[in-house]
Design a protein around this motif. Structure first.
Motif, mmCIF file in Angstrom:
data_model
loop_
_atom_site.group_PDB
_atom_site.id
_atom_site.type_symbol
_atom_site.label_atom_id
_atom_site.label_comp_id
_atom_site.label_asym_id
_atom_site.label_seq_id
_atom_site.Cartn_x
_atom_site.Cartn_y
_atom_site.Cartn_z
ATOM 1 N N GLN A 160 5.170 -6.622 -3.616
ATOM 2 C CA GLN A 160 4.541 -5.831 -4.669
ATOM 3 C C GLN A 160 3.772 -6.718 -5.650
ATOM 4 O OE1 GLN A 160 7.619 -3.500 -6.491
ATOM 5 N NE2 GLN A 160 7.964 -2.209 -4.645
ATOM 6 N N ALA A 163 0.605 -7.786 -4.068
ATOM 7 C CA ALA A 163 -0.367 -6.685 -4.096
ATOM 8 C C ALA A 163 -0.978 -6.540 -5.484
ATOM 9 C CB ALA A 163 0.315 -5.382 -3.657
ATOM 10 N N ARG A 166 -3.378 -9.390 -5.990
ATOM 11 C CA ARG A 166 -4.632 -9.162 -5.278
ATOM 12 C C ARG A 166 -5.510 -8.177 -6.040
ATOM 13 N NH1 ARG A 166 -1.245 -9.424 -0.673
ATOM 14 N NH2 ARG A 166 -1.013 -7.151 -0.697
#
Length: 526
Positions: A160, A163, A166
């Motif tokens: 997580q 992510a 990113r």
């Protein structure tokens, strides 16, 4: 013996791992053999069969039987049998191979060198795996599963975070791209602005250069219009261009004429002196004759005695004054008498005047300057001024000013400039009590207003210099005032600061040399 053995040796339990646990081989989960391993074994078996067939083909075989015979397969015994007394003889025909294959060398096993020792293990001495190991394994398995769950949760959390990173990186990259675009746009705006400013400055510079060129051309044209006449006049005044007749007159005729005039004047002065002496003598004798009654000739001698007292009485009434025609004489060598005044019998003495020697200040006057008497004060004191004989250019420097360093002024003139210099940490006056203590600059008078100022005075390296602030025309008097910085040093006001930037500071390297061939003024030659 059908019962399950409860206690066994720990080393023989297959569930106990022995050796290094770090290099532990993990048993495969599936019991089926690996297809790669099956293929490898099959290929190895094929290669072994191929080698065996090759050996059989290369081995020496029994030759084919001759006609009427046949080969029979027999098995020979490998070991010899003991020969007994009665030998059973049986005829058999056979033929062995020429060479037999050598059996493989057996594995070398060293002989035992120690002694076997045995021990007896009683009942209960060995541990029960289910009782003693199972709880430990349950704890280990539980902790392992718990750690595995924590790791799985941590991996999910890390996923997580990655992510989120990113997404943040994508957003940040987009923002950076926008910032770079804006910076590039601003940079292009700045470059365009600088380019246009530079272009405008170049245009202004070209306009300025054009204006300066036009002004320089006009100034050069105006300046060069009088350059050739001025150069010719300077060369002519310096003596490079001269008229031979005029030069002969100046160098030969005028000196001869002046000598002749001086001799004629001396003769005239001598004649006048002698005539004045004779007239005076006659007048005195006539005066004596009319003042006293004449006496007989026999009393002539007493008359002379009476005349002497008369002279003595008249002498105090008319005191002799030292003049150029009647010098004070100690005596007359021809008469051998000591007299006061001239000798009545032999007449006055002819006085020879000394040659007048100009002072140091007058000798240092440059050849293009002259001194003029402006005023006569009481006691025959002359007020002099310095005048130009030719055009003196602007920024012409004179100096240094020569004077005696003094803490007090011994001679003060309100028409002259008071000057001070800084030397050895102290302030000193440049005092000029007489003309032999200074140079020609002591004659320069101070300027009363801006219109008559032609020079500016300033101090440089402990010396005072005068510099022209404007072109000086011929027959113009040189007048000076303080420069701005020198006025502060002198604790006075700099009245004229308009031309100060043109003249201060200037190094004292363009000072004009003083000429000893100066113009002799008729006033101080007499």
């Amino acid at each position: 013996m059908g019962e399950k053995e409860r206690y066994l040796n720990l080393m023989f339990d297959p569930r106990v791992v022995r050796g290094n646990t770090y290099a532990l081989r993990v048993a495969p989960v599936s019991t089926e053999p690996d297809p790669l391993e099956i293929r490898r074994r099959r290929e190895a078996r094929k290669r072994a069969l191929a080698r065996r067939r090759a050996k059989e083909q290369l081995a020496i075989r029994t030759p084919e039987p001759v006609e009427g015979r046949e080969h029979v397969e027999v098995q020979t015994d490998r070991y010899l049998e003991e020969i007994s007394d009665q030998i059973i003889e049986v005829d058999r025909e056979c033929q062995t191979d020429e060479f037999l294959d050598r059996p493989p060398t057996p594995l070398f096993i060293p002989a035992k060198s120690g002694k076997d020792v045995a021990t007896e293990i009683g009942e209960g001495e060995l541990f029960d795996f289910d009782i003693e190991v199972k709880p430990i394994l349950e704890v280990l398995v539980g902790k392992t599963i718990e750690q595995a769950l924590l790791e799985v949760m941590e991996e999910e959390e890390l996923a997580q975070l990655r992510a989120h990173q990113r997404a943040y990186a994508e957003l940040r990259n987009a923002e950076l791209a926008e910032v770079q675009r804006l910076e590039e746009q601003d940079r292009r705006y700045r470059e365009e602005k600088e380019r246009r400013k530079l272009q405008h400055m170049q245009m202004l510079q070209k306009q300025k250069e054009t204006t300066e060129k036009i002004a320089a051309r006009a100034f050069t044209k105006h300046y060069l219009s009088d350059l050739v006449p001025s150069v010719l006049n300077n060369l002519r005044e310096s003596g490079f261009f001269y008229d031979p007749i005029q030069r002969d007159i100046d160098t030969e005729f005028f000196p001869w004429l002046m000598t002749e005039v001086e001799e004629t004047l001396e003769k005239r002065v001598l004649g006048r002196t002698m005539l004045d002496s004779l007239i005076r003598t006659v007048v005195e004798k006539r005066l004596d004759a009319f003042s006293h009654k004449p006496l007989p000739e026999k009393t002539e001698a007493p008359v002379e005695k009476t005349e002497a007292p008369a002279e003595k009485t008249e002498a105090p009434a008319e005191e002799p004054k030292p003049t150029d025609t009647e010098p004070q004489v100690a005596g007359c060598e021809d008469c051998g008498k000591s007299l006061v005044g001239e000798c009545k019998l032999h007449g006055p003495l002819i006085r020879a005047k000394d040659r007048v020697i100009p002072s140091r200040a007058r000798l240092t006057l440059p050849h293009y300057l002259t001194l003029r008497v402006l005023e006569l004060r009481a006691g025959n004191e002359q007020i002099l001024g310095v005048f130009a004989k030719k055009v003196i250019q602007k920024r012409t420097q004179f100096g240094p000013y020569v004077g005696q360093l003094s803490t007090k002024l011994t001679c003060y003139d309100e028409s002259r400039l008071v000057l001070q210099v800084l030397k050895d940490g102290g302030k000193y006056f440049l005092d000029t009590p007489n003309e032999d203590c200074g140079n020609w600059m002591m004659f320069v008078r101070l300027a009363r207003n801006q219109e008559e100022q032609t020079l500016v005075a300033y101090q440089h390296c402990g010396e005072v210099y005068f510099t022209t602030v404007k072109p000086i025309e011929p027959h113009t008097e040189l007048k000076v005032w303080y420069a701005a910085d020198y006025a502060k040093f002198m604790e006075t006001s700099a009245v004229f600061i308009k031309e100060e930037s043109d003249v201060y500071p200037l190094p004292p390297v363009a000072a004009f040399s003083h000429s000893f061939f100066t113009e002799i003024s008729p006033v101080w030659l007499l």
